[in-house]
Scaffold this motif. Structure first.
Motif, mmCIF file in Angstrom:
data_model
loop_
_atom_site.group_PDB
_atom_site.id
_atom_site.type_symbol
_atom_site.label_atom_id
_atom_site.label_comp_id
_atom_site.label_asym_id
_atom_site.label_seq_id
_atom_site.Cartn_x
_atom_site.Cartn_y
_atom_site.Cartn_z
ATOM 1 N N VAL A 1 32.953 77.692 36.208
ATOM 2 C CA VAL A 1 33.036 79.128 35.911
ATOM 3 C C VAL A 1 32.797 79.355 34.428
ATOM 4 C CG1 VAL A 1 34.531 81.154 35.856
ATOM 5 C CG2 VAL A 1 34.569 79.640 37.846
ATOM 6 N N ALA A 2 33.442 78.538 33.598
ATOM 7 C CA ALA A 2 33.302 78.674 32.145
ATOM 8 C C ALA A 2 31.858 78.441 31.718
ATOM 9 C CB ALA A 2 34.230 77.677 31.440
ATOM 10 N N GLU A 3 31.216 77.426 32.249
ATOM 11 C CA GLU A 3 29.827 77.126 31.895
ATOM 12 C C GLU A 3 28.894 78.249 32.321
ATOM 13 O OE1 GLU A 3 29.916 72.218 32.079
ATOM 14 O OE2 GLU A 3 29.257 73.371 33.818
ATOM 15 N N ALA A 4 29.125 78.814 33.493
ATOM 16 C CA ALA A 4 28.305 79.928 33.953
ATOM 17 C C ALA A 4 28.497 81.153 33.072
ATOM 18 C CB ALA A 4 28.639 80.266 35.412
ATOM 19 N N ALA A 5 29.721 81.366 32.615
ATOM 20 C CA ALA A 5 30.014 82.497 31.732
ATOM 21 C C ALA A 5 29.329 82.334 30.385
ATOM 22 C CB ALA A 5 31.522 82.627 31.540
ATOM 23 N N VAL A 6 29.376 81.129 29.826
ATOM 24 C CA VAL A 6 28.723 80.854 28.542
ATOM 25 C C VAL A 6 27.213 81.046 28.661
ATOM 26 C CG1 VAL A 6 28.195 79.050 26.854
ATOM 27 C CG2 VAL A 6 30.509 79.275 27.740
ATOM 28 N N ALA A 7 26.639 80.541 29.756
ATOM 29 C CA ALA A 7 25.193 80.670 29.965
ATOM 30 C C ALA A 7 24.785 82.132 30.122
ATOM 31 C CB ALA A 7 24.782 79.870 31.201
ATOM 32 N N LEU A 8 25.604 82.912 30.820
ATOM 33 C CA LEU A 8 25.308 84.333 31.001
ATOM 34 C C LEU A 8 25.295 85.065 29.672
ATOM 35 C CD1 LEU A 8 24.958 86.927 32.685
ATOM 36 C CD2 LEU A 8 27.458 86.999 32.916
ATOM 37 N N ASP B 1 19.783 86.220 38.205
ATOM 38 C CA ASP B 1 20.003 84.811 38.532
ATOM 39 C C ASP B 1 21.265 84.279 37.858
ATOM 40 O OD1 ASP B 1 17.674 84.880 39.999
ATOM 41 O OD2 ASP B 1 16.432 83.979 38.428
ATOM 42 N N ALA B 2 21.483 84.648 36.600
ATOM 43 C CA ALA B 2 22.662 84.185 35.869
ATOM 44 C C ALA B 2 23.941 84.728 36.498
ATOM 45 C CB ALA B 2 22.567 84.601 34.404
ATOM 46 N N HIS B 3 23.912 85.979 36.937
ATOM 47 C CA HIS B 3 25.080 86.553 37.601
ATOM 48 C C HIS B 3 25.323 85.888 38.951
ATOM 49 C CE1 HIS B 3 26.883 89.821 35.271
ATOM 50 N NE2 HIS B 3 25.690 90.001 34.734
ATOM 51 N N ASP B 4 24.264 85.516 39.643
ATOM 52 C CA ASP B 4 24.419 84.823 40.924
ATOM 53 C C ASP B 4 25.088 83.461 40.737
ATOM 54 O OD1 ASP B 4 23.273 86.885 42.330
ATOM 55 O OD2 ASP B 4 21.272 85.976 42.436
ATOM 56 N N VAL B 5 24.695 82.757 39.680
ATOM 57 C CA VAL B 5 25.316 81.463 39.385
ATOM 58 C C VAL B 5 26.803 81.636 39.103
ATOM 59 C CG1 VAL B 5 25.385 79.539 37.748
ATOM 60 C CG2 VAL B 5 23.183 80.408 38.547
ATOM 61 N N LEU B 6 27.134 82.653 38.306
ATOM 62 C CA LEU B 6 28.542 82.933 38.007
ATOM 63 C C LEU B 6 29.300 83.282 39.278
ATOM 64 C CD1 LEU B 6 30.887 83.443 36.041
ATOM 65 C CD2 LEU B 6 30.010 85.767 35.721
ATOM 66 N N GLU B 7 28.686 84.079 40.140
ATOM 67 C CA GLU B 7 29.350 84.507 41.373
ATOM 68 C C GLU B 7 29.704 83.309 42.249
ATOM 69 O OE1 GLU B 7 30.969 87.761 43.349
ATOM 70 O OE2 GLU B 7 29.990 87.614 41.410
ATOM 71 N N LYS B 8 28.780 82.382 42.385
ATOM 72 C CA LYS B 8 29.029 81.191 43.208
ATOM 73 C C LYS B 8 30.148 80.347 42.612
ATOM 74 C CE LYS B 8 24.310 80.914 45.012
ATOM 75 N NZ LYS B 8 23.038 80.133 45.026
ATOM 76 N N ALA B 9 30.168 80.232 41.290
ATOM 77 C CA ALA B 9 31.208 79.445 40.634
ATOM 78 C C ALA B 9 32.587 80.078 40.815
ATOM 79 C CB ALA B 9 30.886 79.293 39.152
ATOM 80 N N VAL B 10 32.657 81.406 40.708
ATOM 81 C CA VAL B 10 33.934 82.102 40.874
ATOM 82 C C VAL B 10 34.425 81.990 42.312
ATOM 83 C CG1 VAL B 10 35.075 84.354 40.803
ATOM 84 C CG2 VAL B 10 33.549 83.677 38.951
ATOM 85 N N ARG B 11 33.517 82.140 43.265
ATOM 86 C CA ARG B 11 33.915 81.985 44.672
ATOM 87 C C ARG B 11 34.488 80.598 44.925
ATOM 88 N NH1 ARG B 11 31.755 85.147 49.096
ATOM 89 N NH2 ARG B 11 30.869 87.111 48.347
ATOM 90 N N ALA B 12 33.838 79.593 44.338
ATOM 91 C CA ALA B 12 34.309 78.220 44.519
ATOM 92 C C ALA B 12 35.695 78.037 43.919
ATOM 93 C CB ALA B 12 33.321 77.249 43.890
ATOM 94 N N ALA B 13 35.987 78.739 42.818
ATOM 95 C CA ALA B 13 37.305 78.639 42.187
ATOM 96 C C ALA B 13 38.406 79.174 43.099
ATOM 97 C CB ALA B 13 37.313 79.386 40.857
ATOM 98 N N TYR B 14 38.056 80.148 43.933
ATOM 99 C CA TYR B 14 39.030 80.698 44.868
ATOM 100 C C TYR B 14 39.260 79.771 46.066
ATOM 101 C CZ TYR B 14 39.652 85.310 42.764
ATOM 102 O OH TYR B 14 40.003 86.340 41.921
#
Length: 207
Positions: A95-102, A134-147
């Motif tokens: 999640v953190a990596e996706a946020a930084v990349a976004l 695309d960057a938001h989609d990556v973040l979304e998948k990471a956040v879902r996985a965190a749940y």
């Protein structure tokens, strides 16, 4: 609020009344007015959760409105939003990596195209794909996985069920994971340095 952010290297801010969920890190030297909702969190994981569409859905479901626009309220939105309860170190890192990349991509696109945040996020309404989507989609998948595993495909229903379960747990004296990094997660590497700062001519600029 000033005391809460004074000890942080940066804090998260978002326009209190907004049609688009745009969160950003801000230097504590910048004192926001009441038009900005302030979150005393400095880590990239927390930013990713707040910037996710999952949080936005809770935002729009629970919010009041001002002139027809969603209005962020701490009592009805932030205080009731159920955060992931058992994300492991790897899930938090993603999640953190996706946020930084976004955020890096947003800065790049704004600079290259001379765009404001509003203009940049309007591109999400255009048909087809683009790097921001695309960057938001990556973040979304990471956040879902965190749940963890979703019991239901509907995001809002899942959040409501989780909110109810956590409310019951708190009433029974059980500990629940609130906003910010989970207690078992190591903070090292999850706090980067980019944020809006005051430039020499007193205008905000991205570091």
């Amino acid at each position: 609020m000033k005391d809460a952010v004074a000890e942080l290297s940066r804090y998260i801010g978002c326009s209190r009344v907004t049609l688009r969920p745009i969160f950003e890190f801000i230097d504590p030297a910048i004192r926001p007015n009441d038009l900005i909702s302030v979150f005393a969190l400095e880590d990239d994981y927390s930013f990713g959760i707040l910037q996710s569409n999952i949080h936005w859905m809770w935002f729009t479901h629970r919010c009041s409105t001002q002139n027809g626009r969603p209005r962020y309220t701490s009592e009805s939105i932030f205080d009731t939003f159920p955060w992931p309860q058992k994300p492991g170190q790897a899930a938090v890192k993603k999640v953190a990596e996706a946020a930084v990349a976004l955020r890096a991509l947003r800065r790049k696109l704004k600079q290259e195209n001379n765009l404001s945040f509003r203009e940049l996020y309007r591109t999400l309404d255009l048909p087809g794909t683009n790097p921001l989507k695309d960057a938001h989609d990556v973040l979304e998948k990471a956040v879902r996985a965190a749940y963890g595993k979703w019991k239901k495909s509907d995001v809002l229903t899942h959040l409501l069920d989780l909110n109810a379960a956590l409310s019951t747990a708190e009433a029974n004296g059980e500990k629940v994971v609130g906003p910010g990094l989970p207690p078992a997660v190591k903070k090292a590497g999850l706090v980067t340095t980019d944020c809006l700062r005051m430039s020499p001519d007193s205008e905000s600029a991205a570091a």
